[in-house]
Design a protein around this motif. Structure first.
Motif, short mmCIF file in Angstrom:
data_model
loop_
_atom_site.label_atom_id
_atom_site.label_comp_id
_atom_site.label_asym_id
_atom_site.label_seq_id
_atom_site.Cartn_x
_atom_site.Cartn_y
_atom_site.Cartn_z
N ASP A 134 0.80 -1.22 0.12
CA ASP A 134 0.07 0.00 0.04
C ASP A 134 0.77 1.21 -0.07
OD1 ASP A 134 -2.17 -1.56 0.10
OD2 ASP A 134 -2.63 -1.29 2.31
N VAL A 135 0.18 2.33 -0.24
CA VAL A 135 1.26 3.52 -0.41
C VAL A 135 0.39 4.70 0.47
CG1 VAL A 135 2.10 5.44 -2.01
CG2 VAL A 135 1.97 3.11 -2.80
N CYS A 136 1.07 5.33 1.01
CA CYS A 136 0.42 6.64 1.76
C CYS A 136 1.09 7.78 1.13
CB CYS A 136 0.94 6.61 3.32
SG CYS A 136 -0.25 5.31 4.17
N VAL A 137 0.28 8.86 1.03
CA VAL A 137 0.61 10.14 0.72
C VAL A 137 0.43 11.17 1.63
CG1 VAL A 137 0.39 12.04 -1.07
CG2 VAL A 137 0.01 9.56 -1.91
N PHE A 138 1.49 11.69 2.12
CA PHE A 138 1.61 12.55 3.54
C PHE A 138 1.49 13.91 2.84
CE2 PHE A 138 3.11 8.56 4.96
CZ PHE A 138 2.60 8.47 6.35
N VAL A 148 -3.35 12.42 5.65
CA VAL A 148 -2.85 11.15 4.65
C VAL A 148 -4.04 10.46 3.83
CG1 VAL A 148 -1.87 8.87 5.40
CG2 VAL A 148 -1.64 10.58 7.03
N TYR A 149 -3.34 10.28 2.67
CA TYR A 149 -4.20 9.60 1.78
C TYR A 149 -3.65 8.24 1.43
CZ TYR A 149 -5.31 14.55 1.24
OH TYR A 149 -5.61 15.77 1.50
N ILE A 150 -4.48 7.09 1.31
CA ILE A 150 -3.96 5.79 0.97
C ILE A 150 -4.42 5.25 -0.44
CG2 ILE A 150 -4.14 3.49 2.15
CD1 ILE A 150 -5.07 5.00 4.65
N VAL A 151 -3.52 4.69 -0.93
CA VAL A 151 -3.62 4.08 -2.18
C VAL A 151 -3.40 2.42 -1.80
CG1 VAL A 151 -2.73 3.71 -4.65
CG2 VAL A 151 -2.84 5.84 -3.67
N ALA A 196 -11.86 -1.76 0.81
CA ALA A 196 -12.88 -0.86 0.37
C ALA A 196 -12.33 0.34 -0.32
CB ALA A 196 -13.54 -0.20 1.52
N PRO A 197 -13.16 1.29 -1.19
CA PRO A 197 -12.55 2.41 -1.56
C PRO A 197 -12.14 3.53 -0.99
CG PRO A 197 -14.69 1.85 -2.32
CD PRO A 197 -14.36 0.99 -1.45
N ILE A 198 -10.75 3.84 -0.88
CA ILE A 198 -10.07 4.82 -0.42
C ILE A 198 -10.44 6.29 -1.12
CG2 ILE A 198 -8.15 5.79 0.81
CD1 ILE A 198 -9.52 3.22 2.17
N LEU A 199 -11.03 7.34 -0.78
CA LEU A 199 -11.37 8.56 -1.55
C LEU A 199 -10.77 9.49 -0.84
CD1 LEU A 199 -14.95 8.08 -2.87
CD2 LEU A 199 -12.67 7.19 -3.95
N TYR A 200 -9.86 10.31 -1.53
CA TYR A 200 -9.09 11.64 -0.95
C TYR A 200 -9.92 12.74 -1.00
CZ TYR A 200 -7.81 11.19 -5.52
OH TYR A 200 -7.72 10.84 -6.97
N SER A 201 -9.45 13.71 -0.26
CA SER A 201 -10.37 15.05 -0.24
C SER A 201 -9.73 15.82 -1.14
CB SER A 201 -10.06 15.72 1.07
OG SER A 201 -8.82 15.71 1.52
#
Length: 410
Positions: A134-138, A148-151, A196-201
């Motif tokens: 998995d990838v986290c965008v900080f 934090v946004y998760i892919v 489940a879907p991870i949607l970012y702001s």
């Protein structure tokens, strides 16, 4: 000059776990490449992470971290890029906040000397069911706070939905005396499914309403706000536009749309005799649903306005967006069917033009060949005439005549 995600990938410096904790070599550390089954999976995850990062506000710095086994199991230690920490993070040990896509906050301990996150990171990782790959965008939105946004490594289709929404060139239009209003943060409700879907702001940019020349003045006023619905309405009970309300999770969200967009959506629903959003996944945020509905309206209008000269890539983009919405449960199959017919006609039209061009080129080549044939025929005619003259002069006896002249007396 804009830089594509693939170009950024080639120049992206991956900070490996070995570099972050080179001083600890008790066992062999997993590498970034080892957590992906193949290069295609790795590239897909990297592209999505870079897409998210590219759409974040450049006002605040951001970084990407790829989850290795030691980040999400065992010691739960998350090393951070040294250059990022030196340039942007506090100079002393401090508690920091990690805020996820739903706005939930987690306290973590940042250790300056060790350059990473320790206490609290385990809780964040477990709460979000992070897995290796998995990838986290900080996104450092405050000196001591990351958004934090998760892919997800194994959630590519759902992430495509999120990317499609974040990168919409046009979305909900709220019109108030000519003023454009932006949609607020996108998020989704809690889910127990780790895939489940991870949607970012994001703030989705508003789009301009359709041409004023073709528009009926429906007023630009916006209703008083989101409110609870008195009852669940079946579309068959909707007899006119006055009876039409957009309900999401028991809330009336008409206020998210101008009257113009409400009317356009009403027309689409009437055409299908149902609420197009009726079967969206439960728990989706109202703002997200508003964005999906608004972009569906935009694409429907774009389909209506399409011409044979419309770029093929535009049709592909619309279809990809609608496919993402369909994955969320939006009833847009009729729009995709129309797009498919239009793309078939567009392909036939382009092939017809290609055939016409090939025909013209072939005719031109034929004329050249015919001219060459006429020239060769003319040459043969001349040669035939000369041969007949030679035959009349007994050209076959020329060799004997030649010898006779050569051997004759001087």
């Amino acid at each position: 000059m804009a830089v594509s995600p693939k170009q950024r990938i080639s120049s992206l410096k991956i900070v490996s776990y070995e570099k972050e904790k080179a001083q600890c070599n008790k066992r062999k550390r997993a590498t970034y490449d080892e957590v992906y089954e193949n290069g295609q999976t790795k590239l897909a995850v990297m592209e999505r992470a870079l897409d998210i990062q590219a759409n974040l506000s450049s006002e605040f710095p951001s970084m990407i971290k790829y989850m290795l086994p030691s980040h999400v199991t065992g010691g739960f230690w998350l090393g951070l890029p040294k250059h990022f920490c030196l340039n942007h993070l506090p100079k002393e040990d401090r508690m920091m906040v990690l805020e996820d896509e739903e706005g939930k906050e987690f306290q973590v301990k940042y250790l300056v000397e060790k350059i990473g996150l320790s206490g609290g990171w385990r809780g964040f990782s477990i709460a979000h069911k992070l897995l290796e790959g998995d990838v986290c965008v900080f996104h450092l939105v405050r000196p001591s706070k990351f958004k934090v946004y998760i892919v997800r490594k194994k959630c590519s289709d759902e992430v495509d939905v999120a990317l499609g929404l974040l990168k919409l060139e046009s979305s909900t239009q709220l019109v108030d005396n000519g003023k454009e209003l932006k949609i607020c943060e996108i998020s989704v409700g809690k889910t127990e499914d780790r895939n489940a879907p991870i949607l970012y702001s994001s703030n989705i940019e508003p789009t301009v309403d359709q041409s004023k020349n073709n528009r009926v003045d429906l007023g630009s006023e916006v209703s008083d706000g989101v409110r609870l619905s008195d009852s669940i309405v079946n579309f068959r009970e909707v007899k006119s536009f006055e009876d039409f309300n957009i309900l999401v999770n028991g809330l009336v969200i008409d206020s998210e749309f101008s009257k113009y967009l409400q009317m356009k959506y009403y027309e689409l629903c009437c055409n299908q005799n149902s609420f197009l959003h009726a079967h969206l996944l439960e728990g989706l945020n109202c703002k997200l649903v508003a964005g999906v509905i608004a972009e569906t309206i935009n694409i429907a209008d774009a389909i209506r306005a399409a011409k044979l000269t419309t770029p093929h890539d535009s049709f592909l983009t619309w279809d990809k967006t609608l496919r993402s919405f369909e994955g969320l449960g939006m009833k847009v199959g009729f729009l995709r069917a129309r797009l498919d017919k239009l793309m078939n006609l567009l392909t036939k039209s382009r092939r017809y033009k290609e055939v016409k061009l090939e025909q013209a080129n072939s005719n031109e080549e034929k004329l050249k060949l015919e001219a060459k044939l006429a020239e060769v025929t003319h040459t043969l005619t001349k040669l035939d005439r000369e041969i007949r003259l030679f035959k009349q002069e007994k050209a076959d006896d020329l060799e004997a005549l030649f010898r006779e002249v050569a051997n004759g007396p001087w």
